[in-house]
Structure formats: C-alpha cells, structure tokens
Scaffold this motif. Structure first.
Motif, PDB file in Angstrom:
ATOM      1  N   LEU A  35       0.859  -1.172   0.000  1.00  0.00           N
ATOM      2  CA  LEU A  35       0.000   0.000   0.000  1.00  0.00           C
ATOM      3  C   LEU A  35       0.897   1.224   0.000  1.00  0.00           C
ATOM      4  O   LEU A  35       1.854   1.310   0.781  1.00  0.00           O
ATOM      5  CB  LEU A  35      -0.920   0.033   1.223  1.00  0.00           C
ATOM      6  N   GLY A  36       0.622   2.166  -0.885  1.00  0.00           N
ATOM      7  CA  GLY A  36       1.438   3.364  -0.979  1.00  0.00           C
ATOM      8  C   GLY A  36       0.689   4.599  -0.544  1.00  0.00           C
ATOM      9  O   GLY A  36      -0.520   4.583  -0.317  1.00  0.00           O
ATOM     10  N   GLY A  37       1.434   5.698  -0.422  1.00  0.00           N
ATOM     11  CA  GLY A  37       0.798   6.983  -0.130  1.00  0.00           C
ATOM     12  C   GLY A  37       1.027   7.498   1.258  1.00  0.00           C
ATOM     13  O   GLY A  37       0.723   8.652   1.563  1.00  0.00           O
ATOM     14  N   GLY A  38       1.526   6.642   2.161  1.00  0.00           N
ATOM     15  CA  GLY A  38       1.856   7.117   3.496  1.00  0.00           C
ATOM     16  C   GLY A  38       0.658   7.474   4.345  1.00  0.00           C
ATOM     17  O   GLY A  38       0.731   8.381   5.179  1.00  0.00           O
ATOM     18  N   THR A  39      -0.473   6.761   4.147  1.00  0.00           N
ATOM     19  CA  THR A  39      -1.676   7.028   4.946  1.00  0.00           C
ATOM     20  C   THR A  39      -2.091   5.773   5.697  1.00  0.00           C
ATOM     21  O   THR A  39      -1.836   4.652   5.261  1.00  0.00           O
ATOM     22  CB  THR A  39      -2.844   7.484   4.056  1.00  0.00           C
ATOM     23  N   SER A  40      -2.762   5.955   6.843  1.00  0.00           N
ATOM     24  CA  SER A  40      -3.278   4.829   7.610  1.00  0.00           C
ATOM     25  C   SER A  40      -4.536   4.290   6.939  1.00  0.00           C
ATOM     26  O   SER A  40      -5.226   4.995   6.196  1.00  0.00           O
ATOM     27  CB  SER A  40      -3.590   5.257   9.044  1.00  0.00           C
ATOM     28  N   GLY A  41      -4.833   3.018   7.205  1.00  0.00           N
ATOM     29  CA  GLY A  41      -6.044   2.435   6.641  1.00  0.00           C
ATOM     30  C   GLY A  41      -5.996   0.925   6.660  1.00  0.00           C
ATOM     31  O   GLY A  41      -5.025   0.311   7.118  1.00  0.00           O
ATOM     32  N   ARG A  42      -7.072   0.334   6.137  1.00  0.00           N
ATOM     33  CA  ARG A  42      -7.186  -1.131   6.096  1.00  0.00           C
ATOM     34  C   ARG A  42      -7.540  -1.581   4.689  1.00  0.00           C
ATOM     35  O   ARG A  42      -8.413  -1.004   4.034  1.00  0.00           O
ATOM     36  CB  ARG A  42      -8.245  -1.617   7.083  1.00  0.00           C
ATOM     37  N   LEU A  43      -6.842  -2.627   4.257  1.00  0.00           N
ATOM     38  CA  LEU A  43      -7.142  -3.289   2.987  1.00  0.00           C
ATOM     39  C   LEU A  43      -7.466  -4.743   3.283  1.00  0.00           C
ATOM     40  O   LEU A  43      -6.731  -5.407   4.024  1.00  0.00           O
ATOM     41  CB  LEU A  43      -5.936  -3.220   2.048  1.00  0.00           C
ATOM     42  N   ILE A  44      -8.571  -5.249   2.698  1.00  0.00           N
ATOM     43  CA  ILE A  44      -8.937  -6.652   2.855  1.00  0.00           C
ATOM     44  C   ILE A  44      -8.720  -7.353   1.520  1.00  0.00           C
ATOM     45  O   ILE A  44      -9.182  -6.877   0.472  1.00  0.00           O
ATOM     46  CB  ILE A  44     -10.392  -6.804   3.336  1.00  0.00           C
ATOM     47  N   VAL A  45      -8.000  -8.476   1.585  1.00  0.00           N
ATOM     48  CA  VAL A  45      -7.632  -9.228   0.382  1.00  0.00           C
ATOM     49  C   VAL A  45      -8.139 -10.657   0.510  1.00  0.00           C
ATOM     50  O   VAL A  45      -8.035 -11.278   1.574  1.00  0.00           O
ATOM     51  CB  VAL A  45      -6.091  -9.255   0.206  1.00  0.00           C
ATOM     52  N   ASP A  46      -8.680 -11.178  -0.596  1.00  0.00           N
ATOM     53  CA  ASP A  46      -9.166 -12.552  -0.579  1.00  0.00           C
ATOM     54  C   ASP A  46      -9.031 -13.162  -1.977  1.00  0.00           C
ATOM     55  O   ASP A  46      -8.964 -12.437  -2.981  1.00  0.00           O
ATOM     56  CB  ASP A  46     -10.619 -12.610  -0.119  1.00  0.00           C
ATOM     57  N   ASP A  47      -9.008 -14.485  -2.009  1.00  0.00           N
ATOM     58  CA  ASP A  47      -9.077 -15.264  -3.250  1.00  0.00           C
ATOM     59  C   ASP A  47      -8.097 -14.755  -4.315  1.00  0.00           C
ATOM     60  O   ASP A  47      -8.483 -14.284  -5.386  1.00  0.00           O
ATOM     61  CB  ASP A  47     -10.505 -15.252  -3.805  1.00  0.00           C
ATOM     62  N   VAL A  48      -6.806 -14.886  -4.004  1.00  0.00           N
ATOM     63  CA  VAL A  48      -5.765 -14.499  -4.952  1.00  0.00           C
ATOM     64  C   VAL A  48      -5.513 -15.687  -5.877  1.00  0.00           C
ATOM     65  O   VAL A  48      -5.136 -16.775  -5.412  1.00  0.00           O
ATOM     66  CB  VAL A  48      -4.466 -14.097  -4.227  1.00  0.00           C
ATOM     67  N   ARG A  49      -5.752 -15.496  -7.175  1.00  0.00           N
ATOM     68  CA  ARG A  49      -5.637 -16.589  -8.134  1.00  0.00           C
ATOM     69  C   ARG A  49      -4.933 -16.111  -9.399  1.00  0.00           C
ATOM     70  O   ARG A  49      -4.953 -14.925  -9.722  1.00  0.00           O
ATOM     71  CB  ARG A  49      -7.012 -17.132  -8.540  1.00  0.00           C
TER      72      ARG A  49
END
Length: 828
Positions: free
Chosen positions: A808-822
């Motif tokens: 994750l770029g940009g230097g900001t706080s936050g949450r990313l949810i990732v699923d089902d990488v194919r």
C-alpha cells in the motif's frame, strides 16, 4: 587517428591542457567553486549528469583483482563524456587492504605503483573535461578496501574508525599522502588539480559522528583549499553533514530513486545552505519520469547513476552483475531506454552530446571455425553499431560483409561467405555517422591472426624488464630499466610475427623462436619505416613460442599469424537434434533448442515450421556459432512442430533428420495462490506474510469474508510512504499459460494505491492499482506487470513464481482486505 612520434608519447596529456574542452562551461582549467547551495565554474552555475566508475584505480572484473588497462580507463571516460556526463564519481582513492592498493597494510606502508592507473584516470579525465568526485574510504569491505583496514591493525571494531585517535590519525595520514601526491602526467599535486572537484569523506559511511565529520572536513579542506568536501551516508540524509561548516556537498544514494524523494532531499539540503547531489542512483530507474522534473529544480545539482562499464580489452563489454550495470547504447530495450534518459537529462542541462563514435576499433583476432573467418574487435566509445567490411586488397574496394549493423554483443562475428584470403576492417557508427575506421587486417585462407595491443602483459606467456605506459594512441611497452626488455607468446603454429615499434632511429629489435619456451634462437627480421617515428618489424617464425627483445624503443603492438589449428577436410560430421527430444509432447515454449556439436561445423542454421517439409518457417536462424538457440517468445500452444538443424563449414553442409514435438495446451482452470482458509491463526498468517521492515508499520489478521476468511492488512502511517507484506512459497508455483492475477479487494477503508508484486525465477515484477477504485474482483494481466526501476533485468518465467507481495502506498493509515488471490486462465 594517426599515430604520433615517440617524442609525443610521454607528453600528450600534459600538452593537451592547452586544448579547450568542447564546452567552455565544462573545462577543467578552472576549479569548481561553491556559492551557497550552488556549484559554479567561474561565474556560471554548474549542474551535471554523471555516473560512477568505481574501478578506475583497481578492478575486480579482470578475472581477479588487478589494475585496469589504460584502454579501459580511456574508453569508459570517453563514453561518459560522449553521452553528456561531465562528472564521474570513482572509488579509486578508497584503496587499502589489498596487495595492489595504495596502502596494502599499515605494516607494509604505501604502494605508490597503485597510483599508475589513478594518475592516468585523473589526467585523462582532465584532458576531456570531466570532473571527479573521489571517496577516500568505504563503509563496506569490498575488494578495494574500506575503513576496517584502519581499525584492524589495532584489533578494534569498525565503529572505532570514528572514535579512536590512532585510527583517525592513520586515516588522515593516508589522505594526506593521497592529496599531496604529484601526478607525473600533469606535473600537479592532486590537491592542485581542478579536475578533482570534490573529496568525499568516504562512501556510504554509516557511523560518522559530528566531531569526526567536523575534524576531518576541516583538515582536508585546509589541505585542499581550492577543492570541495563532500559527505554522506548510504540512504537518506545524514543530519550531521548539514551543520558541518566545512562540508560543501551532501551526497544521498537511492535504490530506487523517485523524483519526489530527490526533490524533497534536495530542498532539505539546500535549506541548510549545502550543495545537493545524488551520488548514486539505480541506473535501471533512469527515465524521463524521474529526470525531467529535476531539470528545472536548481536545488538538484547533480545526478550520478550507478554504474557505467565500457568495452572489454578484446571484444564486447566488460560484464558486471550487480543489477545496475549499464553499457552504451544498451544491451536490451530497458537498458537502452535508461541510457537515452540519462543523455536527454544531460542535454537539457546544457552538456554537449557527441554525434560520432570516439576512438578507433581494433581487430583483435581473426580465428577459424570450420574454415570460416571469425572476426573479433575491440569497440569504440559512443558507437551504437558496427559495419564489418571485406576486401581483396588493403586498398579496397571495401564492401559490407553482412546486412544491417552489428553490436558489441555480436563480436566475435563469423563471416558466412567463406571468402578465402581476405582483408577486414571495422567501421564504428552512431546514428549512421561513421567514426574512425579500424586498421585493416589481412587473413589468409588457412591462417589465424592474433593482435596484442600490449594494454596488458596478461596475453603474453612471459615477460621481463617491461613497463607499460600510456601513449598518444594507446599503451606502449618500454624497458623498465637500463637493460633489454622482452615479451614472449605461446601461440601454437605461429608462422609470422609483426611488431609496431616507436623510436627516433632504426630499432634494435631481436625476434626469437623456441620449441619449448626455454631455449631461444634469433631469427632474421625485416625492419621497415612506416611513417614518422614508427617502424614495422616482421619475421617468419615457424615455432609455437615467439619472443621479442628490445631496448630504448617503445613497443606498441604485436601481431601473430598462425596456421589454422583445425583445417577443414570435408563437410561437418553427422549429428542429431537433442532438445526438444524427438516426439516430445507437452513441451512448454520451448525455452531453447539444442543439439550436440557437429565436428568441423563453422555455424548452424535452425529451421522450425508447422509443416513437415519445413516450408513457411516460423523460426529461421542462421549463423549460430553454438549448438543452442533461445527463441524470443513461445511457440503457439497445442501444435505439432517440425524442426531441423544444418551445420555448415567452408567445405559444405550437413543437416539433421526432421524432428517433431508438440507444445502444451493452454490451461483451462485457475491456480489458487491463496484463499486464506488454511491458516489456523493470525500468528500463522503473519508468519507467512512477512512485513517489509523498510516500510511503515503493517499488520495482517484473519477476518470473516463471504466465502470463509480473508486477510486484513492494517497500515499505520509513517515516514516511509509505503507498507507491505510478502509471502514466499515453499516451492515454485507453475503459472505457465495463465493470463494474469486476480484478487478480491475491499479498499473502502484505505485511500492508498495498491501494488501487486511477484518474483519469478529471481526476477521482480510489479503492477500498481490506482487509488480510488471500486471493491470486488480486480484482474491484472501479466502483460501489465513491469520490472520495478530498482530491480535487475530479466525474462518473465511463469513456471517459477516464488514470492507474492502486496503493498500500500501513499503514506496514509487504513485497512485493505484481500481474498481469493488466483492466476486466471485464458478465456476465463
């Protein structure tokens, strides 16, 4: 270029001081001065594009550690100058701890012989208008030494380099010895030479203290009052350099650089009243995107790429595998683009760019393979291509011996025409403009030719009493004392030799032969005046060992002519194809075609077709010197292919039987890289997805999803501007034939851009998904992945995916949810 007389040989560099540089603003006749945050030459601001040539004093790329040849020094500096680089940074003064360095050890004392290449590099750089930045030691224990060489004699740790008075005194004594050295080629002490723009306290010094910086900067500035003092550490700005009164230039290094980071660092350094340079940046990152924004930013004084290598002494380029080596004009499309970006930047800063090649090619050898002539040549700086010309006479007419142009990576080159007796010469070109043509070389039908320009004694079998010195048109070998000098060669089947000699009177040269290299007898030789003070000494030498003995004169070049060691008596021997194996199925690519060597072959021709009669070939490659061929791209899948190889020599050709193989069909099902269902706990997930500690804080946890569980990545904003995690697979994953990577994203809680990165067969690939996109499944085709600017070049091999990263770029706080990488297949 015409050869000059011996009287000029030892004075050409000093005399050239009166010759103006192509651009007056870049002349080295005046010292570079500092005016606040700017450098100036006279009253004009001085900003520059530059590069690193760390090896100018001592080289690790010569089959061991040894001094580089004068040709290599000259060629690399000529290349830098021709491409607009007006400053070179070199580690040649960081020279300790090895027997061939300036200071092999404290006990042994100084080895002033090591100044020989340093003196030439400084003198030649000044001659052509290049300024130098010279680190005085190194943080790292590389082959040329570093600061540990000063602490080791006292049994102290590396950190004592900055605190122990004895160590500091030894370091200062070494620097004083270097600075006060008188260069015999210029007649100047190094501290009095304006070619040296700045002395750097050391390369990437990590432990500098304010007291150490201030003491040494003040001391060295007093010793070199007309030159500048630079300092810096490995990455980022060393804050103590910003307040050191005697530090003029602050050096920052970038792997990788970005325009924003460079400009931010330059602004910080300028705000402290210092001059900013990027002393090193990854050459793979050179692009208009990086460099164009810096043109108008006057805080950015200089950008020096890492690192340029020039031509090898025999043929091709000097190889160096650190991931950031570049050659001009470029070995591949990526390197070529990086070269052009650096040239464009230099041009926009006002540096002159050469329009023609610099220097003259040299035909170093004409060997025989299958009775065919194999021509090797040493290249010319700033040449982007070559034309090999052939003639029946030294007077011509000369005609191209091939279609198109050849590159430095295509020498040695095989003449497929089998012309018998022939003359050859090499024409260097740049943008279609020809430079100085090589001296023509004659080879008989059953003869090989070997040329030794005496840049090194490494090509000879033995020598005594010889000293190599820079000459006006190359290197000359002179007697090192009052007696005779001699050089011998072991070249089986030698029949005739030619020696170029520079002297003001008829040379007293003896040519000797030997059957065993120990017992010598003198043979008759002919001496012909070849113009000016140049003589040509020739002799018939039917022996395997040849020696030349001389005194007083300067030997410039030796040419040995020998019988073809493997003369052709008929067509090449029968052989068969090997890989892909006949009848093979499920073949991927193929990545290469191979076959066993055919005895007596001069070259091979590969033909691949969909048709049994090999009509309408999709691959038709000829002139192959080796029994292997790597196609640029895969053949169509699920297809039966027919192929054959023909071996050719001067007497005829022999072909293999036609063979078949069938390529693998494309996959129809996806490959799951991770669905996050197999992790028992957050700790297991965190163990698998390792945080990049160079980035901002990031944690990984398991969270519920519609299909079971997903991975949540929580970022805490920091100063790095990015955060990420990487998973290394226990075994390489085969994704051949898949179209790309898809993953389900929930980015409602993060404004960041997202980068997907993977490693395949050791090569990095990356794609950035812009911020602000919608949630759901995101697909990225493999064609959209590019190699990061900081990563070495390589080919995409989807059979060997070993690592997956999410950033994750940009230097900001936050949450990313990732699923089902194919990885998804074609048509899905």
């Amino acid at each position: 270029m015409k050869r000059r007389s011996l009287a000029v040989v030892m004075t050409f560099i000093a005399a050239s001081a009166a010759v103006p540089s192509p651009a007056a603003a870049h002349s080295t006749a005046a010292f570079v001065t500092r005016d606040g945050t700017q450098l100036k030459i006279g009253k004009k601001p001085f900003r520059f594009a530059g590069t690193n040539l760390y090896w100018l004093g001592l080289d690790e790329n010569v089959g061991g550690v040894d001094y580089p040849t004068y040709f290599r020094i000259r060629d690399a500096l000529d290349t830098a100058k021709a491409t607009g680089m007006t400053v070179v940074r070199s580690h040649m003064m960081a020279s300790t701890g090895h027997p061939k360095t300036l200071l092999p050890s404290k006990e042994a004392g100084y080895n002033d012989e090591a100044f020989r290449t340093i003196d030439y590099a400084v003198a030649y750089a000044g001659k052509i208008g290049i300024r130098l930045i010279l680190p005085l030691t190194d943080n790292w224990a590389y082959y040329h030494g570093g600061h540990a060489d000063f602490t080791r004699p006292y049994g102290l740790p590396d950190a004592a380099f900055y605190t122990d008075p004895r160590v500091i005194a030894d370091y200062q004594a070494y620097v004083e010895h270097v600075m006060r050295h008188v260069n015999p080629l210029t007649g100047k002490r190094l501290v009095d030479d304006p070619t040296i723009m700045a002395w750097e306290l050391g390369n990437e010094l990590e432990g500098m203290t304010p007291e150490w910086i201030n003491t040494n900067a003040a001391t060295f500035s007093a010793w070199a009052p007309k030159q500048l003092i630079a300092a810096g550490r490995r990455f980022d700005i060393d804050p103590d350099t910003l307040v050191a009164p005697d530090v003029d230039i602050v050096d920052v290094h970038y792997y990788p650089p970005t325009a924003a980071k460079v400009q931010a660092d330059a602004a910080t350094i300028a705000a402290s009243g210092k001059v900013y340079i990027a002393g090193e940046y990854a050459s793979t990152a050179a692009s208009d995107e990086l460099l164009d924004p810096l043109v108008a930013d006057r805080n950015v004084t200089g950008m020096l790429s890492w690192s340029l290598f020039g031509h090898n002494d025999r043929h091709g380029f000097v190889p160096h595998d650190d991931g950031f080596t570049f050659h001009y004009p470029g070995d591949d499309a990526r390197m070529t683009a990086a070269c052009q970006a650096q040239i464009s930047y230099a041009r926009k800063l006002g540096a002159p760019i050469a329009r023609k090649p610099v220097g003259t090619p040299l035909v170093t050898e004409i060997a025989k393979r299958g009775g065919l002539n194999v021509v090797a040549w040493r290249g010319a700086a700033n040449a982007d291509g070559y034309r090999v010309e052939r003639a029946r006479s030294s007077r011509g007419p000369w005609r191209a011996a091939h279609t198109g142009l050849l590159t430095d990576n295509q020498t040695p080159w095989t003449d497929l025409a089998a012309p018998g007796d022939a003359w050859y010469r090499v024409v260097p070109l740049n943008g279609g403009r020809a430079g100085q043509v090589s001296e023509p070389v004659y080879a008989r039908k059953k003869e090989t030719v070997f040329t030794d320009p005496l840049e090194t004694l490494g090509l000879a079998s033995a020598s005594a009493g010889v000293r190599l010195q820079p000459g006006a048109d190359g290197t000359v070998a002179r007697p090192g004392g009052a007696g005779d000098a001699w050089v011998s060669w072991h070249w089986p089947g030698t029949r005739r030799v030619e020696f170029e000699v520079l002297t003001d009177r008829r040379p007293g040269v003896k040519v000797q032969v030997s059957a065993d290299g120990t017992s010598w007898r003198t043979v008759r030789s002919d001496v012909d005046k070849a113009g000016g003070d140049r003589y040509l000494v020739t002799a018939s030498t039917p022996a395997d060992h040849v020696r030349v003995v001389w005194s007083r004169a300067a030997l410039q070049q030796a040419t040995l002519r020998a019988a073809d060691p493997a003369p052709v008596t008929g067509a090449p021997a029968a052989f068969a194809v090997e890989t892909p194996a006949p009848g093979a199925t499920d073949v991927i690519g193929p990545q290469s075609f191979s076959w066993p060597p055919s005895a007596g072959a001069g070259y091979y021709t590969l033909t691949v077709s969909r048709n049994a009669d090999l009509s309408d070939p999709v691959i038709s490659a000829t002139g192959l010197p080796d029994p292997v061929f790597e196609p640029a791209q895969d053949l169509d899948p699920a297809t039966t292919w027919y192929w054959s190889v023909r071996a050719t020599n001067a007497a005829g050709s022999t072909s293999t039987p036609v063979s078949t193989f069938t390529t693998r069909a494309l996959p129809s099902t996806p490959v799951t890289l991770d669905d996050y269902e197999s992790y028992a706990s957050d700790a297991d997930l965190t163990s698998a997805y390792v945080r990049n500690t160079g980035g901002d804080p990031i944690s990984s946890t398991l969270v519920p999803s519609a299909g079971g569980r997903a991975m949540a990545l929580d970022v805490t904003a920091g100063t790095s501007g990015y955060a990420g995690v990487s998973r290394t697979f226990p075994a390489p994953v085969d994704l051949w034939g898949q179209q790309g990577i898809e993953l389900r994203l929930d980015r409602s809680a993060t404004p960041a851009e997202i980068s997907i990165q993977f490693v395949a067969d050791g090569v990095y690939w990356e794609h950035t998904i812009p911020a602000g996109g919608s949630d759901g499944v995101v697909r990225v085709p493999f064609t959209a992945f590019k190699q990061p600017s900081w990563a070495p070049s390589g080919a995409l091999d989807l059979q060997k995916l070993t690592q997956l990263s999410i950033y994750l770029g940009g230097g900001t706080s936050g949450r990313l949810i990732v699923d089902d990488v194919r990885a998804y297949p074609p048509g899905a």
